[in-house]
Scaffold this active site. Structure first.
Site, mmCIF file in Angstrom:
data_model
loop_
_atom_site.group_PDB
_atom_site.id
_atom_site.type_symbol
_atom_site.label_atom_id
_atom_site.label_comp_id
_atom_site.label_asym_id
_atom_site.label_seq_id
_atom_site.Cartn_x
_atom_site.Cartn_y
_atom_site.Cartn_z
ATOM 1 C CG ASP A 90 113.144 33.569 68.108
ATOM 2 O OD1 ASP A 90 112.226 33.936 67.379
ATOM 3 O OD2 ASP A 90 113.349 34.064 69.233
ATOM 4 C CD GLU A 125 109.974 34.119 61.830
ATOM 5 O OE1 GLU A 125 109.190 33.588 62.635
ATOM 6 O OE2 GLU A 125 110.029 35.349 61.648
ATOM 7 C CB ILE A 129 109.711 32.173 69.199
ATOM 8 C CG1 ILE A 129 110.441 31.257 70.175
ATOM 9 C CG2 ILE A 129 108.886 33.207 69.991
ATOM 10 C CD1 ILE A 129 111.136 31.976 71.315
ATOM 11 C CG ASP A 130 103.507 33.092 65.629
ATOM 12 O OD1 ASP A 130 103.932 34.105 65.032
ATOM 13 O OD2 ASP A 130 102.312 32.769 65.667
ATOM 14 C CB THR A 133 110.111 37.120 68.329
ATOM 15 O OG1 THR A 133 110.138 35.912 67.559
ATOM 16 C CG2 THR A 133 111.429 37.244 69.069
ATOM 17 C CE LYS A 162 96.815 37.572 66.460
ATOM 18 N NZ LYS A 162 98.164 37.635 67.051
ATOM 19 C CG ASP A 214 103.760 34.375 60.950
ATOM 20 O OD1 ASP A 214 104.331 33.924 61.959
ATOM 21 O OD2 ASP A 214 104.200 35.324 60.276
HETATM 22 P P1 AMP Z 1 101.378 38.690 65.789
HETATM 23 O O1 AMP Z 1 102.042 38.149 67.012
HETATM 24 O O2 AMP Z 1 100.073 38.061 65.491
HETATM 25 O O3 AMP Z 1 101.341 40.175 65.768
HETATM 26 O O4 AMP Z 1 102.246 38.222 64.555
HETATM 27 C C1 AMP Z 1 103.607 38.001 64.589
HETATM 28 C C2 AMP Z 1 104.053 37.756 63.171
HETATM 29 O O5 AMP Z 1 103.742 38.887 62.385
HETATM 30 C C3 AMP Z 1 105.514 37.544 62.985
HETATM 31 O O6 AMP Z 1 105.809 36.170 63.021
HETATM 32 C C4 AMP Z 1 105.803 38.130 61.591
HETATM 33 O O7 AMP Z 1 106.097 37.106 60.665
HETATM 34 C C5 AMP Z 1 104.496 38.777 61.192
HETATM 35 N N1 AMP Z 1 104.611 40.111 60.591
HETATM 36 C C6 AMP Z 1 105.710 40.870 60.447
HETATM 37 N N2 AMP Z 1 105.420 42.016 59.785
HETATM 38 C C7 AMP Z 1 104.093 41.976 59.492
HETATM 39 C C8 AMP Z 1 103.195 42.850 58.811
HETATM 40 N N3 AMP Z 1 103.609 44.024 58.310
HETATM 41 N N4 AMP Z 1 101.900 42.473 58.684
HETATM 42 C C9 AMP Z 1 101.476 41.292 59.209
HETATM 43 N N5 AMP Z 1 102.287 40.438 59.862
HETATM 44 C C10 AMP Z 1 103.574 40.758 60.010
HETATM 45 MG MG MG Z 2 105.749 34.350 63.506
#
Ligand code: AMP
Ligand code: MG
Length: 328
Positions: A45, A68, A123-124, A126, A241, A270
């Site tokens: 990251d 981030e 890194i989205d 992680t 996605k 994000d």
């Molecule tokens: P995903 O891989 O789509 O599940 O999303 C990852 C991202 O979810 C991370 O980069 C975080 O910034 C974000 N994230 C963290 N906590 C939450 C939450 N409570 N609701 C939605 N997104 C979140």
């Molecule tokens: Mg992210």
């Protein structure tokens, strides 16, 4: 073409960062450090943010980057080993790097939202990266509150969806008004992508997060069923996605507030790159109430709640179904 230089800089930077991430992923079992909000962060990251901020600083010195990560933790004396690792990975990709330069590149990503800014998730997903699942390097340029350019590198995404064990690594690129494209990270010609058509039953699949804490799996399932999607969801980490919807691999991506954190507000990094990739592929992105995502306020989409991403054709039906379903 508008934004041509920005596009070339962003693509080169995202590809270099993706290469760094893949080196970390293949050479070591990535270890997570913990941030103050308890979320994980790895040397990849930090390295990815350093590489991309360095490239943007060189080409567009006046542009802020809202990223981030920040380097505060890495400056702690007990993190010297991790800083040395980050420096050596950055060095392998950009040629020359010192620990001090790496720290300052990472902190170049602490900019503020303004008239024109970049937003970066180095890194989205992680958690997906740590699980050897999906993750993305996500970079977007925003002007006047509108995303103008998005680059999404998904190093673990199969090039051919039907061949999950085949070649991996896909790059999505979109410029406002110029369409969205996709190409293998290994090279080749970018080709235009389009969302599914409304009657494309085979692709009437929906995508959602793997992490139950990042959405509401129960309600997402109920909404999908209510709009006639019978196939079970495709669970995937990161903005990959958005790529799945843009490339017609799925018709819908639902991200409803998790019952564990109902007041969570989404972060701009994000969604910036993913949003334009889907819109330029012919799809639509709003929050769960049908409001456009507002990228002009700050690091959080504080005026929005949840995110609905679709092929466009089914969007209003999805929003109507959402109004009728309550949290399961
Ligand atoms: P995903 O891989 O789509 O599940 O999303 C990852 C991202 O979810 C991370 O980069 C975080 O910034 C974000 N994230 C963290 N906590 C939450 C939450 N409570 N609701 C939605 N997104 C979140
Ligand atoms: Mg992210």
């Amino acid at each position: 073409m508008a934004y041509e230089q920005e596009k070339q800089v962003a693509i080169a930077a995202a590809l270099a960062a993706a290469k760094l991430c893949e080196q970390v992923r293949h050479e070591r079992v990535p270890e997570a450090m913990e941030k103050s909000d308890k979320s994980p962060v790895t040397v990849a990251d930090f390295g990815s943010q350093a590489v991309i901020c360095r490239a943007i600083a060189a080409a567009f010195p006046d542009d802020p980057v809202v990223g981030e990560e920040d380097a505060a933790d890495l400056r702690e004396p007990e993190k010297a080993d991790q800083l040395a690792q980050v420096t050596s990975y950055v060095q392998a990709v950009v040629g020359d790097a010192t620990p001090e330069a790496v720290l300052s590149w990472i902190d170049r990503g602490n900019g503020q939202v303004g008239q024109r800014y970049w937003t970066l998730d180095p890194i989205d997903g992680t958690k997906g990266f740590l699980r050897q699942d999906q993750y993305a390097v996500a970079l977007a340029l925003v002007e006047g509150g509108e995303v103008k350019l998005g680059v999404l590198a998904c190093p673990a995404l199969p090039v051919v969806p039907e061949q999950p064990e085949g070649e991996q690594g896909v790059l999505f690129v979109a410029v406002r008004g110029q369409g969205a494209t996709m190409m293998p990270i290994s090279g080749g010609e970018p080709h235009p992508i389009h969302v599914t058509k409304a009657d494309d039953v085979e692709n009437m699949r929906f995508v959602e997060s793997v992490e139950s804490g990042h959405g509401d799996h129960g309600r997402q399932d109920a909404v999908a069923k209510a709009v006639g999607i019978t196939a079970s969801s495709l669970r995937m980490d990161s903005q990959a996605k958005y790529g799945a919807v843009a490339a017609g691999r799925a018709a819908l991506y639902l991200r409803l507030p998790s019952p564990k954190s109902p007041d969570y507000r989404e972060k701009i990094w994000d969604h910036g790159a993913g949003t334009i990739v889907v819109e330029e592929a012919g799809g639509r992105v709003t929050d769960m109430h049908g409001k456009p995502l507002n990228f002009s306020i700050g690091a959080k989409l504080s005026e929005n709640q949840g995110v609905v991403v679709s092929n466009g054709a089914i969007h209003d039906t999805v929003l109507a179904a959402l109004r009728k379903t309550t949290t399961v």
